[in-house]
Write a protein that holds these residues in place. Structure first.
Motif, PDB file in Angstrom:
ATOM      1  N   PHE A 110       3.589   8.110   5.004  1.00 17.35           N
ATOM      2  CA  PHE A 110       2.557   8.312   3.755  1.00 17.35           C
ATOM      3  C   PHE A 110       2.291   9.910   3.592  1.00 17.35           C
ATOM      4  CE2 PHE A 110       2.059   4.090   4.592  1.00 17.35           C
ATOM      5  CZ  PHE A 110       1.163   3.229   3.616  1.00 17.35           C
ATOM      6  N   ASP A 111       2.318   9.889   2.259  1.00 17.72           N
ATOM      7  CA  ASP A 111       1.776  11.417   1.807  1.00 17.72           C
ATOM      8  C   ASP A 111       0.334  11.231   1.526  1.00 17.72           C
ATOM      9  OD1 ASP A 111       4.399  12.222   1.525  1.00 17.72           O
ATOM     10  OD2 ASP A 111       4.685  11.207  -0.452  1.00 17.72           O
ATOM     11  N   ALA A 112      -0.174  12.705   1.320  1.00 23.67           N
ATOM     12  CA  ALA A 112      -1.715  12.656   0.959  1.00 23.67           C
ATOM     13  C   ALA A 112      -2.028  11.883  -0.323  1.00 23.67           C
ATOM     14  CB  ALA A 112      -2.007  14.152   0.683  1.00 23.67           C
ATOM     15  N   VAL A 113      -3.235  11.273  -0.223  1.00 18.85           N
ATOM     16  CA  VAL A 113      -3.723  10.316  -1.409  1.00 18.85           C
ATOM     17  C   VAL A 113      -5.003  11.078  -1.850  1.00 18.85           C
ATOM     18  CG1 VAL A 113      -2.732   8.407  -0.395  1.00 18.85           C
ATOM     19  CG2 VAL A 113      -5.144   9.059   0.113  1.00 18.85           C
ATOM     20  N   ARG A 161      -7.475   4.177  11.046  1.00 15.92           N
ATOM     21  CA  ARG A 161      -8.640   4.940  10.952  1.00 15.92           C
ATOM     22  C   ARG A 161      -8.304   6.550  10.897  1.00 15.92           C
ATOM     23  NH1 ARG A 161     -13.723   3.080  11.530  1.00 15.92           N
ATOM     24  NH2 ARG A 161     -12.754   1.069  12.720  1.00 15.92           N
ATOM     25  N   LEU A 162      -7.463   6.926  11.883  1.00 14.64           N
ATOM     26  CA  LEU A 162      -7.156   8.527  12.087  1.00 14.64           C
ATOM     27  C   LEU A 162      -6.474   8.931  10.850  1.00 14.64           C
ATOM     28  CD1 LEU A 162      -7.054  10.679  13.884  1.00 14.64           C
ATOM     29  CD2 LEU A 162      -4.696   9.942  14.586  1.00 14.64           C
ATOM     30  N   TRP A 163      -5.615   8.189  10.108  1.00 17.39           N
ATOM     31  CA  TRP A 163      -4.763   8.695   9.080  1.00 17.39           C
ATOM     32  C   TRP A 163      -6.162   8.712   8.015  1.00 17.39           C
ATOM     33  CZ3 TRP A 163      -4.505   6.166   4.100  1.00 17.39           C
ATOM     34  CH2 TRP A 163      -3.587   7.068   3.163  1.00 17.39           C
ATOM     35  N   ALA A 164      -6.685   8.041   7.690  1.00 13.43           N
ATOM     36  CA  ALA A 164      -7.862   7.980   6.676  1.00 13.43           C
ATOM     37  C   ALA A 164      -8.930   9.283   7.103  1.00 13.43           C
ATOM     38  CB  ALA A 164      -8.540   6.613   6.625  1.00 13.43           C
ATOM     39  N   GLU A 165      -9.139   9.259   8.343  1.00 10.80           N
ATOM     40  CA  GLU A 165     -10.092  10.293   8.586  1.00 10.80           C
ATOM     41  C   GLU A 165      -9.833  11.741   8.331  1.00 10.80           C
ATOM     42  OE1 GLU A 165     -11.391   9.504  12.496  1.00 10.80           O
ATOM     43  OE2 GLU A 165     -12.874   7.961  12.103  1.00 10.80           O
ATOM     44  N   ALA A 194       0.970  -1.408  -0.097  1.00 12.81           N
ATOM     45  CA  ALA A 194      -0.096   0.028  -0.022  1.00 12.81           C
ATOM     46  C   ALA A 194       0.837   1.147  -0.050  1.00 12.81           C
ATOM     47  CB  ALA A 194      -0.970  -0.158   1.399  1.00 12.81           C
ATOM     48  N   PHE A 195       2.044   1.139   0.883  1.00  7.56           N
ATOM     49  CA  PHE A 195       2.889   2.169   0.645  1.00  7.56           C
ATOM     50  C   PHE A 195       3.404   2.481  -0.652  1.00  7.56           C
ATOM     51  CE2 PHE A 195       7.481   3.582   0.834  1.00  7.56           C
ATOM     52  CZ  PHE A 195       7.162   5.073   1.476  1.00  7.56           C
ATOM     53  N   VAL A 196       3.969   1.493  -1.432  1.00  9.64           N
ATOM     54  CA  VAL A 196       4.373   1.661  -2.535  1.00  9.64           C
ATOM     55  C   VAL A 196       3.083   2.176  -3.504  1.00  9.64           C
ATOM     56  CG1 VAL A 196       5.384   0.273  -4.954  1.00  9.64           C
ATOM     57  CG2 VAL A 196       6.004  -0.029  -2.284  1.00  9.64           C
ATOM     58  N   GLN A 197       2.135   1.700  -3.381  1.00 13.02           N
ATOM     59  CA  GLN A 197       1.126   1.981  -4.498  1.00 13.02           C
ATOM     60  C   GLN A 197       0.664   3.478  -4.255  1.00 13.02           C
ATOM     61  OE1 GLN A 197       0.747   0.505  -7.020  1.00 13.02           O
ATOM     62  NE2 GLN A 197      -0.319  -1.281  -6.985  1.00 13.02           N
ATOM     63  N   HIS A 198       0.570   3.856  -3.017  1.00 15.20           N
ATOM     64  CA  HIS A 198       0.412   5.280  -2.798  1.00 15.20           C
ATOM     65  C   HIS A 198       1.310   6.362  -3.296  1.00 15.20           C
ATOM     66  CE1 HIS A 198       3.251   7.006   0.464  1.00 15.20           C
ATOM     67  NE2 HIS A 198       2.451   7.990   0.374  1.00 15.20           N
ATOM     68  N   ARG A 199       2.836   5.973  -3.608  1.00 14.91           N
ATOM     69  CA  ARG A 199       3.614   6.613  -4.257  1.00 14.91           C
ATOM     70  C   ARG A 199       3.605   6.532  -5.745  1.00 14.91           C
ATOM     71  NH1 ARG A 199       8.780   6.013  -4.040  1.00 14.91           N
ATOM     72  NH2 ARG A 199       9.271   7.855  -3.583  1.00 14.91           N
ATOM     73  N   LEU A 200       3.140   5.277  -6.377  1.00 17.88           N
ATOM     74  CA  LEU A 200       3.049   5.197  -7.589  1.00 17.88           C
ATOM     75  C   LEU A 200       1.795   6.205  -8.092  1.00 17.88           C
ATOM     76  CD1 LEU A 200       3.639   3.898 -10.111  1.00 17.88           C
ATOM     77  CD2 LEU A 200       2.083   1.834  -9.578  1.00 17.88           C
TER      78      LEU A 200
END
Length: 200
Positions: free
Chosen positions: A139-142, A163-167, A112-118
């Protein structure tokens, strides 16, 4: 269904990649990234194969590379940096054979980390992060339409942290009750959550 086993040119050398093509009425391309290479992660991981099969059933071509240093893939672990470059090379190689089909990106844990960068370099209809390792990597913003799927009993990445990161970004989340990090006994629920999240 037709399966192709390739070694695709990438910055690390060649990446072992499995492509499952439903052939009829193709809807898009799903690139799936597996969990941590140094902890047994590979394209055969059961979460990865569950996502790929779900996409295939919905008419999407699934693309599952082994990260550098895994299986028959060349190279050595690069903490997500080189892996991102490799996946971009795989995507460019694959899309040449499927012109015009949209991408969706899915990654599990380290994947997931790699894909958020891709996703910062590859346009995609949807980014789906499964049990993202938000406490292990920066993680950066998505994109706002990103979907986060996680188990409420995740023993590796604390569910409150996910949950916090997503919220904070107002992302859609799908929490699977009683599911641990590897979704033992919960693959059916994972598949359903993925299909609800995927544009497929």
């Amino acid at each position: 269904m037709k399966r192709y086993k390739l070694r695709i040119p990438a910055p690390a050398g060649r990446l072992e990649t499995v492509i499952d093509d439903p052939e009829n009425n193709r809807q898009g391309l799903l690139l799936v990234a597996h969990p941590h290479p140094l902890h047994g992660g590979s394209l055969d991981n059961k979460v990865v194969t569950t996502l790929a099969k779900a996409a295939n059933e919905a008419g999407w071509v699934s693309v599952r590379p082994n990260f550098r240093g895994v299986g028959m893939s060349d190279g050595a672990f690069d903490a997500g940096m080189g892996e991102t470059d490799d996946l971009l090379a795989v995507a460019r190689f694959v899309e040449a054979s499927y012109p015009g089909l949209p991408w969706a990106l899915a990654g599990f844990s380290f994947g997931a980390f790699v894909q958020h960068r891709l996703r910062q370099e590859l346009p995609a209809k949807r980014l789906i992060l499964v049990a993202p390792a938000v406490t292990m990597y920066e993680f950066d913003a998505v994109p706002a339409d990103t979907v986060v799927i996680f188990g409420e009993a995740d023993e590796l990445i604390p569910p409150p942290a996910i949950r916090l990161w997503a919220e904070k970004q107002q992302l859609t989340t799908k929490a699977i009750p009683d599911a641990g990090h590897f979704f033992h006994g919960k693959l059916k629920e994972l598949k359903q959550a993925f299909l609800e999240a995927c544009p497929c």
